[in-house]
Write an enzyme that holds these catalytic residues in place. Structure first.
Site, PDB file in Angstrom:
ATOM      1  CG  HIS A 105      -1.827   1.144   1.355  1.00 22.56           C
ATOM      2  ND1 HIS A 105      -3.171   1.085   1.027  1.00 22.56           N
ATOM      3  CD2 HIS A 105      -1.614   2.421   1.767  1.00 22.56           C
ATOM      4  CE1 HIS A 105      -3.730   2.257   1.244  1.00 22.56           C
ATOM      5  NE2 HIS A 105      -2.800   3.091   1.694  1.00 22.56           N
ATOM      6  CD  GLU A 106       1.619   3.581   3.678  1.00 29.45           C
ATOM      7  OE1 GLU A 106       1.867   4.666   3.092  1.00 29.45           O
ATOM      8  OE2 GLU A 106       0.571   3.400   4.333  1.00 29.45           O
ATOM      9  CG  HIS A 109       0.276   6.039  -0.808  1.00 29.79           C
ATOM     10  ND1 HIS A 109      -0.837   6.498  -1.481  1.00 29.79           N
ATOM     11  CD2 HIS A 109      -0.157   5.612   0.410  1.00 29.79           C
ATOM     12  CE1 HIS A 109      -1.909   6.355  -0.710  1.00 29.79           C
ATOM     13  NE2 HIS A 109      -1.526   5.813   0.438  1.00 29.79           N
ATOM     14  CG  HIS A 115      -5.997   6.427   0.195  1.00 33.39           C
ATOM     15  ND1 HIS A 115      -5.679   7.473   1.028  1.00 33.39           N
ATOM     16  CD2 HIS A 115      -5.246   5.375   0.592  1.00 33.39           C
ATOM     17  CE1 HIS A 115      -4.775   7.067   1.907  1.00 33.39           C
ATOM     18  NE2 HIS A 115      -4.486   5.800   1.668  1.00 33.39           N
ATOM     19  CE1 TYR A 161      -7.869   6.113   3.714  1.00 33.41           C
ATOM     20  CE2 TYR A 161      -9.801   7.467   4.137  1.00 33.41           C
ATOM     21  CZ  TYR A 161      -8.429   7.315   4.101  1.00 33.41           C
ATOM     22  OH  TYR A 161      -7.629   8.366   4.456  1.00 33.41           O
TER      23      TYR A 161
END
Length: 403
Positions: A105-106, A109, A115, A161
Protein backbone atom coordinates in the site's frame (compact mmCIF):
# COMPACT_ATOMS: atom_id res chain seq x y z
CA UNK A 1 -3.30 13.77 4.61
CA UNK A 2 -5.72 10.82 4.28
CA UNK A 3 -4.02 9.12 7.20
CA UNK A 4 -0.78 8.03 5.52
CA UNK A 5 0.19 10.54 2.81
CA UNK A 6 2.99 13.06 3.37
CA UNK A 7 2.03 16.41 1.82
CA UNK A 8 5.36 17.56 0.49
CA UNK A 9 4.17 19.60 -2.48
CA UNK A 10 1.00 20.60 -4.31
CA UNK A 11 1.35 18.34 -7.32
CA UNK A 12 -0.38 15.05 -7.99
CA UNK A 13 1.99 12.43 -9.33
CA UNK A 14 -0.74 11.05 -11.58
CA UNK A 15 -1.25 14.49 -13.15
CA UNK A 16 2.40 15.26 -13.72
CA UNK A 17 2.94 16.90 -17.14
CA UNK A 18 6.73 16.72 -17.14
CA UNK A 19 6.86 13.19 -15.65
CA UNK A 20 9.21 14.46 -12.94
CA UNK A 21 7.15 12.74 -10.27
CA UNK A 22 7.43 9.31 -11.88
CA UNK A 23 10.28 6.87 -11.44
CA UNK A 24 12.26 6.82 -14.71
CA UNK A 25 12.26 3.90 -17.14
CA UNK A 26 15.65 2.42 -17.97
CA UNK A 27 16.86 1.67 -21.49
CA UNK A 28 15.88 -1.99 -21.09
CA UNK A 29 12.23 -1.02 -20.60
CA UNK A 30 12.10 -1.72 -16.86
CA UNK A 31 11.39 0.78 -14.11
CA UNK A 32 13.94 0.35 -11.33
CA UNK A 33 13.04 1.83 -7.94
CA UNK A 34 16.15 1.95 -5.72
CA UNK A 35 15.68 1.49 -1.98
CA UNK A 36 17.49 1.04 1.32
CA UNK A 37 16.10 -0.51 4.51
CA UNK A 38 16.77 0.92 7.96
CA UNK A 39 19.13 -1.10 10.15
CA UNK A 40 16.49 -0.94 12.90
CA UNK A 41 14.49 -3.66 11.15
CA UNK A 42 15.14 -7.32 11.90
CA UNK A 43 16.32 -9.67 9.16
CA UNK A 44 12.86 -11.28 9.14
CA UNK A 45 11.21 -7.93 8.54
CA UNK A 46 13.64 -7.09 5.74
CA UNK A 47 12.51 -10.19 3.87
CA UNK A 48 8.97 -8.85 3.44
CA UNK A 49 7.78 -9.82 0.00
CA UNK A 50 7.38 -6.99 -2.50
CA UNK A 51 5.18 -8.22 -5.35
CA UNK A 52 5.47 -5.59 -8.05
CA UNK A 53 5.92 -5.72 -11.80
CA UNK A 54 8.20 -2.74 -11.45
CA UNK A 55 11.61 -3.75 -10.12
CA UNK A 56 12.67 -2.63 -6.66
CA UNK A 57 16.45 -2.80 -6.49
CA UNK A 58 18.96 -2.29 -3.70
CA UNK A 59 20.40 1.23 -3.71
CA UNK A 60 23.91 1.78 -5.00
CA UNK A 61 24.65 5.28 -6.30
CA UNK A 62 21.28 6.49 -7.59
CA UNK A 63 20.30 10.11 -7.13
CA UNK A 64 16.76 9.23 -6.09
CA UNK A 65 15.81 6.39 -3.78
CA UNK A 66 13.27 5.16 -1.24
CA UNK A 67 14.44 4.70 2.33
CA UNK A 68 12.25 2.34 4.33
CA UNK A 69 12.54 3.50 7.89
CA UNK A 70 11.25 2.37 11.25
CA UNK A 71 9.05 4.99 12.91
CA UNK A 72 9.09 5.34 16.67
CA UNK A 73 5.34 5.95 16.60
CA UNK A 74 3.29 2.95 17.77
CA UNK A 75 1.39 2.93 14.47
CA UNK A 76 2.88 5.07 11.73
CA UNK A 77 2.58 4.05 8.07
CA UNK A 78 3.15 6.81 5.53
CA UNK A 79 4.68 7.77 2.20
CA UNK A 80 5.03 10.55 -0.34
CA UNK A 81 2.98 10.47 -3.53
CA UNK A 82 5.27 9.60 -6.44
CA UNK A 83 8.98 10.36 -6.73
CA UNK A 84 9.71 13.48 -4.73
CA UNK A 85 13.35 14.50 -4.48
CA UNK A 86 16.56 12.95 -3.31
CA UNK A 87 16.01 10.40 -0.57
CA UNK A 88 12.32 10.00 0.32
CA UNK A 89 11.13 7.93 3.22
CA UNK A 90 8.45 5.29 3.54
CA UNK A 91 7.54 4.64 7.16
CA UNK A 92 6.53 1.14 8.26
CA UNK A 93 6.26 1.06 12.04
CA UNK A 94 7.09 -2.23 13.72
CA UNK A 95 4.10 -1.47 15.92
CA UNK A 96 1.53 -2.19 13.23
CA UNK A 97 2.77 -1.64 9.67
CA UNK A 98 5.15 -4.53 9.02
CA UNK A 99 2.83 -6.56 6.82
CA UNK A 100 3.11 -7.46 3.14
CA UNK A 101 -0.14 -5.68 2.22
CA UNK A 102 0.75 -2.54 4.17
CA UNK A 103 4.17 -2.41 2.53
CA UNK A 104 2.50 -2.73 -0.87
CA UNK A 105 0.00 0.00 0.00
CA UNK A 106 2.66 2.52 1.03
CA UNK A 107 4.96 1.69 -1.88
CA UNK A 108 2.08 2.19 -4.33
CA UNK A 109 1.73 5.68 -2.87
CA UNK A 110 5.44 6.14 -3.61
CA UNK A 111 4.81 5.05 -7.20
CA UNK A 112 2.29 7.86 -7.66
CA UNK A 113 -1.17 6.80 -6.48
CA UNK A 114 -3.69 8.27 -4.05
CA UNK A 115 -6.39 6.26 -2.30
CA UNK A 116 -9.04 4.79 -4.56
CA UNK A 117 -11.97 6.56 -2.86
CA UNK A 118 -10.24 9.91 -3.53
CA UNK A 119 -11.01 9.65 -7.26
CA UNK A 120 -13.05 12.56 -8.66
CA UNK A 121 -15.79 10.14 -9.78
CA UNK A 122 -16.06 8.32 -6.45
CA UNK A 123 -19.56 9.62 -5.63
CA UNK A 124 -20.92 7.33 -8.34
CA UNK A 125 -19.53 4.30 -6.47
CA UNK A 126 -19.50 5.09 -2.74
CA UNK A 127 -21.45 7.25 -0.33
CA UNK A 128 -19.54 9.22 2.29
CA UNK A 129 -21.37 9.45 5.63
CA UNK A 130 -19.97 12.78 6.81
CA UNK A 131 -21.94 12.65 10.07
CA UNK A 132 -19.67 9.87 11.37
CA UNK A 133 -16.41 11.62 10.46
CA UNK A 134 -14.70 13.72 13.18
CA UNK A 135 -14.35 17.39 12.25
CA UNK A 136 -10.55 17.20 12.29
CA UNK A 137 -10.59 14.22 9.90
CA UNK A 138 -12.99 15.53 7.25
CA UNK A 139 -10.18 16.53 4.90
CA UNK A 140 -9.17 12.86 4.64
CA UNK A 141 -12.32 12.23 2.60
CA UNK A 142 -11.99 15.06 0.07
CA UNK A 143 -11.84 14.13 -3.60
CA UNK A 144 -8.52 14.73 -5.34
CA UNK A 145 -7.66 15.87 -8.85
CA UNK A 146 -6.59 12.39 -9.89
CA UNK A 147 -5.94 11.04 -13.35
CA UNK A 148 -7.96 7.80 -13.32
CA UNK A 149 -6.05 6.52 -16.38
CA UNK A 150 -9.40 5.60 -17.91
CA UNK A 151 -9.63 2.65 -15.51
CA UNK A 152 -12.89 1.58 -13.82
CA UNK A 153 -13.41 2.15 -10.10
CA UNK A 154 -11.88 -0.68 -8.07
CA UNK A 155 -13.66 -1.71 -4.87
CA UNK A 156 -11.05 -4.48 -4.44
CA UNK A 157 -8.05 -2.14 -4.60
CA UNK A 158 -5.51 -2.40 -1.82
CA UNK A 159 -5.61 1.42 -1.92
CA UNK A 160 -9.27 1.64 -0.87
CA UNK A 161 -10.32 2.71 2.64
CA UNK A 162 -12.36 0.32 4.75
CA UNK A 163 -15.99 0.97 5.65
CA UNK A 164 -15.31 2.34 9.12
CA UNK A 165 -12.22 4.43 8.34
CA UNK A 166 -11.94 7.29 10.89
CA UNK A 167 -15.47 6.60 12.17
CA UNK A 168 -16.36 8.36 15.45
CA UNK A 169 -19.18 5.93 16.21
CA UNK A 170 -18.76 2.20 16.78
CA UNK A 171 -20.71 0.18 14.22
CA UNK A 172 -21.28 3.17 11.91
CA UNK A 173 -19.66 3.31 8.49
CA UNK A 174 -18.00 6.35 6.94
CA UNK A 175 -17.90 4.79 3.44
CA UNK A 176 -20.72 2.73 1.94
CA UNK A 177 -20.57 1.19 -1.57
CA UNK A 178 -23.44 2.04 -3.93
CA UNK A 179 -25.73 0.78 -5.26
CA UNK A 180 -24.84 -2.56 -3.63
CA UNK A 181 -23.93 -1.87 -0.02
CA UNK A 182 -22.67 -5.44 0.48
CA UNK A 183 -19.69 -5.04 -1.86
CA UNK A 184 -16.43 -5.60 0.02
CA UNK A 185 -14.01 -2.69 0.33
CA UNK A 186 -10.81 -2.06 2.24
CA UNK A 187 -9.07 -5.42 1.72
CA UNK A 188 -5.49 -5.66 2.97
CA UNK A 189 -4.41 -8.98 1.50
CA UNK A 190 -2.59 -8.10 -1.71
CA UNK A 191 -2.75 -5.86 -4.75
CA UNK A 192 -5.82 -6.44 -6.88
CA UNK A 193 -5.37 -7.29 -10.57
CA UNK A 194 -6.60 -3.79 -11.39
CA UNK A 195 -3.99 -2.26 -9.06
CA UNK A 196 -1.36 -4.05 -11.12
CA UNK A 197 -3.00 -2.89 -14.35
CA UNK A 198 -2.96 0.74 -13.20
CA UNK A 199 0.69 0.64 -12.15
CA UNK A 200 1.74 -0.84 -15.48
CA UNK A 201 -0.45 1.56 -17.44
CA UNK A 202 0.97 4.58 -15.60
CA UNK A 203 4.53 3.46 -16.31
CA UNK A 204 3.91 2.09 -19.80
CA UNK A 205 4.84 -1.48 -18.92
CA UNK A 206 3.61 -4.13 -21.34
CA UNK A 207 2.33 -6.74 -18.88
CA UNK A 208 -0.59 -9.04 -19.56
CA UNK A 209 -3.26 -8.63 -16.92
CA UNK A 210 -6.98 -8.82 -17.70
CA UNK A 211 -10.10 -8.13 -15.67
CA UNK A 212 -13.32 -9.76 -16.96
CA UNK A 213 -16.56 -8.46 -15.52
CA UNK A 214 -19.20 -9.49 -18.06
CA UNK A 215 -21.80 -12.12 -17.14
CA UNK A 216 -20.19 -14.51 -19.59
CA UNK A 217 -17.39 -14.46 -22.11
CA UNK A 218 -14.09 -16.04 -23.10
CA UNK A 219 -10.37 -15.34 -22.97
CA UNK A 220 -7.16 -17.00 -24.14
CA UNK A 221 -3.41 -16.98 -23.78
CA UNK A 222 -1.49 -14.42 -25.81
CA UNK A 223 -1.44 -15.04 -29.59
CA UNK A 224 -3.82 -18.02 -29.36
CA UNK A 225 -4.17 -20.18 -31.47
CA UNK A 226 -0.57 -19.35 -32.41
CA UNK A 227 2.23 -20.04 -29.95
CA UNK A 228 2.21 -18.00 -26.76
CA UNK A 229 5.14 -15.83 -25.71
CA UNK A 230 8.02 -17.02 -23.58
CA UNK A 231 8.63 -15.63 -20.10
CA UNK A 232 5.01 -14.69 -19.51
CA UNK A 233 3.25 -14.25 -16.19
CA UNK A 234 -0.33 -13.27 -16.93
CA UNK A 235 -3.36 -12.87 -14.70
CA UNK A 236 -7.01 -13.19 -15.76
CA UNK A 237 -9.56 -12.25 -13.12
CA UNK A 238 -13.23 -13.14 -13.68
CA UNK A 239 -15.45 -11.17 -11.34
CA UNK A 240 -19.23 -11.04 -11.09
CA UNK A 241 -20.67 -9.49 -7.91
CA UNK A 242 -23.89 -11.47 -7.65
CA UNK A 243 -23.27 -15.02 -8.90
CA UNK A 244 -20.85 -17.91 -8.66
CA UNK A 245 -18.37 -18.21 -11.53
CA UNK A 246 -18.10 -21.30 -13.73
CA UNK A 247 -14.84 -21.66 -15.69
CA UNK A 248 -14.54 -24.14 -18.58
CA UNK A 249 -11.59 -24.83 -20.89
CA UNK A 250 -12.29 -25.06 -24.61
CA UNK A 251 -8.69 -25.82 -25.63
CA UNK A 252 -5.49 -26.57 -23.74
CA UNK A 253 -1.91 -27.17 -24.95
CA UNK A 254 1.02 -26.13 -22.77
CA UNK A 255 4.61 -27.34 -22.59
CA UNK A 256 4.66 -30.51 -20.51
CA UNK A 257 7.11 -30.88 -17.61
CA UNK A 258 7.37 -32.95 -14.45
CA UNK A 259 5.45 -31.13 -11.76
CA UNK A 260 4.52 -28.47 -14.35
CA UNK A 261 7.54 -26.41 -13.32
CA UNK A 262 8.00 -24.86 -16.79
CA UNK A 263 4.72 -23.61 -18.32
CA UNK A 264 1.47 -23.90 -16.40
CA UNK A 265 -1.84 -22.42 -15.41
CA UNK A 266 -3.02 -22.13 -11.83
CA UNK A 267 -6.55 -21.16 -10.80
CA UNK A 268 -7.51 -19.51 -7.51
CA UNK A 269 -10.93 -19.56 -5.85
CA UNK A 270 -11.09 -15.80 -5.41
CA UNK A 271 -9.66 -12.53 -6.71
CA UNK A 272 -6.05 -12.75 -5.48
CA UNK A 273 -3.17 -15.23 -5.32
CA UNK A 274 -3.80 -15.40 -1.58
CA UNK A 275 -7.15 -17.11 -2.29
CA UNK A 276 -7.53 -20.90 -1.96
CA UNK A 277 -6.27 -22.90 -4.94
CA UNK A 278 -9.08 -24.21 -7.15
CA UNK A 279 -6.76 -25.92 -9.66
CA UNK A 280 -3.08 -26.40 -8.94
CA UNK A 281 -0.40 -26.20 -11.63
CA UNK A 282 -1.61 -27.83 -14.85
CA UNK A 283 0.27 -28.34 -18.12
CA UNK A 284 0.45 -30.68 -21.10
CA UNK A 285 -2.51 -31.46 -23.38
CA UNK A 286 -5.14 -32.79 -21.00
CA UNK A 287 -8.00 -30.31 -20.83
CA UNK A 288 -8.72 -29.41 -17.19
CA UNK A 289 -12.22 -30.12 -15.86
CA UNK A 290 -14.87 -27.41 -15.44
CA UNK A 291 -14.23 -25.35 -12.30
CA UNK A 292 -16.96 -23.87 -10.13
CA UNK A 293 -15.88 -21.13 -7.74
CA UNK A 294 -17.29 -20.92 -4.24
CA UNK A 295 -17.98 -17.24 -4.81
CA UNK A 296 -18.11 -14.49 -7.38
CA UNK A 297 -14.46 -14.39 -8.50
CA UNK A 298 -11.85 -16.61 -10.12
CA UNK A 299 -8.21 -15.73 -10.79
CA UNK A 300 -6.26 -17.65 -13.45
CA UNK A 301 -2.48 -17.31 -13.60
CA UNK A 302 -0.63 -18.32 -16.78
CA UNK A 303 3.15 -18.72 -16.59
CA UNK A 304 5.64 -19.66 -19.32
CA UNK A 305 9.42 -20.04 -19.15
CA UNK A 306 12.08 -19.23 -21.74
CA UNK A 307 12.08 -22.55 -23.60
CA UNK A 308 9.38 -24.51 -25.46
CA UNK A 309 6.03 -22.87 -26.23
CA UNK A 310 2.72 -24.23 -27.52
CA UNK A 311 -0.67 -22.92 -28.65
CA UNK A 312 -1.79 -22.23 -25.08
CA UNK A 313 -5.35 -22.25 -23.86
CA UNK A 314 -8.78 -20.86 -24.48
CA UNK A 315 -11.37 -20.70 -21.70
CA UNK A 316 -14.95 -19.54 -21.34
CA UNK A 317 -16.71 -18.36 -18.21
CA UNK A 318 -20.28 -17.91 -17.13
CA UNK A 319 -22.28 -17.39 -13.97
CA UNK A 320 -24.43 -20.02 -12.34
CA UNK A 321 -27.51 -19.79 -10.23
CA UNK A 322 -26.75 -19.74 -6.53
CA UNK A 323 -29.48 -21.48 -4.54
CA UNK A 324 -32.85 -22.87 -5.59
CA UNK A 325 -33.86 -26.42 -6.48
CA UNK A 326 -32.63 -27.91 -9.74
CA UNK A 327 -35.38 -30.09 -11.19
CA UNK A 328 -34.51 -30.87 -14.83
CA UNK A 329 -31.66 -31.22 -17.30
CA UNK A 330 -32.08 -29.94 -20.85
CA UNK A 331 -29.69 -31.43 -23.41
CA UNK A 332 -29.11 -30.16 -26.96
CA UNK A 333 -26.91 -32.07 -29.44
CA UNK A 334 -25.55 -29.23 -31.57
CA UNK A 335 -23.65 -31.48 -34.04
CA UNK A 336 -23.86 -35.23 -34.69
CA UNK A 337 -22.02 -37.48 -37.14
CA UNK A 338 -21.39 -41.17 -36.37
CA UNK A 339 -21.41 -44.34 -38.47
CA UNK A 340 -24.90 -45.37 -39.57
CA UNK A 341 -26.11 -48.97 -39.37
CA UNK A 342 -29.54 -50.51 -39.11
CA UNK A 343 -28.84 -51.77 -35.62
CA UNK A 344 -27.02 -48.56 -34.61
CA UNK A 345 -23.84 -50.39 -33.61
CA UNK A 346 -22.16 -47.00 -33.22
CA UNK A 347 -24.52 -44.94 -31.10
CA UNK A 348 -25.22 -42.20 -28.67
CA UNK A 349 -27.76 -43.01 -25.96
CA UNK A 350 -29.48 -40.49 -23.72
CA UNK A 351 -30.82 -41.89 -20.46
CA UNK A 352 -32.64 -40.76 -17.36
CA UNK A 353 -30.52 -41.23 -14.27
CA UNK A 354 -33.43 -42.84 -12.44
CA UNK A 355 -33.58 -46.55 -11.64
CA UNK A 356 -37.36 -46.46 -11.82
CA UNK A 357 -37.26 -45.65 -15.56
CA UNK A 358 -36.04 -47.64 -18.58
CA UNK A 359 -32.25 -47.26 -18.99
CA UNK A 360 -32.34 -45.71 -22.48
CA UNK A 361 -34.98 -43.21 -23.54
CA UNK A 362 -33.33 -42.46 -26.90
CA UNK A 363 -30.65 -44.07 -29.10
CA UNK A 364 -29.27 -42.41 -32.25
CA UNK A 365 -26.73 -43.01 -35.03
CA UNK A 366 -25.95 -41.58 -38.47
CA UNK A 367 -26.07 -37.83 -39.02
CA UNK A 368 -29.74 -36.94 -38.66
CA UNK A 369 -30.47 -34.07 -36.22
CA UNK A 370 -31.24 -35.23 -32.69
CA UNK A 371 -34.17 -33.55 -30.94
CA UNK A 372 -33.54 -31.76 -27.64
CA UNK A 373 -33.97 -33.87 -24.54
CA UNK A 374 -35.27 -32.79 -21.13
CA UNK A 375 -35.11 -35.12 -18.16
CA UNK A 376 -37.87 -35.53 -15.61
CA UNK A 377 -35.36 -35.34 -12.75
CA UNK A 378 -32.21 -33.42 -11.94
CA UNK A 379 -29.74 -35.74 -13.75
CA UNK A 380 -29.23 -37.49 -17.08
CA UNK A 381 -26.68 -39.83 -18.68
CA UNK A 382 -25.19 -39.56 -22.17
CA UNK A 383 -23.44 -42.75 -23.35
CA UNK A 384 -21.38 -42.87 -26.54
CA UNK A 385 -20.41 -46.22 -28.08
CA UNK A 386 -18.23 -46.95 -31.13
CA UNK A 387 -17.31 -50.24 -32.80
CA UNK A 388 -14.17 -51.29 -34.68
CA UNK A 389 -15.07 -50.03 -38.17
CA UNK A 390 -15.87 -46.65 -39.74
CA UNK A 391 -15.75 -43.39 -37.76
CA UNK A 392 -17.30 -39.95 -38.10
CA UNK A 393 -16.65 -36.54 -36.56
CA UNK A 394 -18.61 -37.44 -33.42
CA UNK A 395 -20.90 -35.14 -31.49
CA UNK A 396 -21.04 -31.91 -29.52
CA UNK A 397 -23.62 -31.19 -26.85
CA UNK A 398 -24.76 -28.41 -24.55
CA UNK A 399 -26.68 -28.80 -21.31
CA UNK A 400 -28.40 -26.55 -18.82
CA UNK A 401 -30.42 -26.94 -15.63
CA UNK A 402 -34.01 -25.84 -15.25
CA UNK A 403 -36.01 -25.12 -12.11
Amino acid sequence: MEGDIVVSNSRNAMNCPDNSCFWPKASDGFVYVPYTISSEYSMYTKRLEECFILTFTMFYNQKYKISKQESHSTHSCWSNIGKYKGVQQVSLSKGGCVYKATAQHELIHALGFYHEQSRPDRNSYVRINWQYIPADQVSNFYKQDINTLGMPYDYTSIMHYGRDAFSNTTGKFTIVPIPDETVEIGQRIAMSPRDIQKINKLYGCNVCNTLLEETNGSFASQNYPNSYQSNSDCLFQVNHPNSKVLLEFDAFALQSSVGCVSDYIKVYDGSTKSSPVLLDRSCGNVVPPPLLASGSAVLLQFVSDSSITATGFKASYSTVQCGGILTAVSLTISSFDVEYSEDCSMTISISEMDLRLPPCTATHCGSEPIPSFTSSGNAAVVQFHSDGSDVGTGFSAKYKFGT
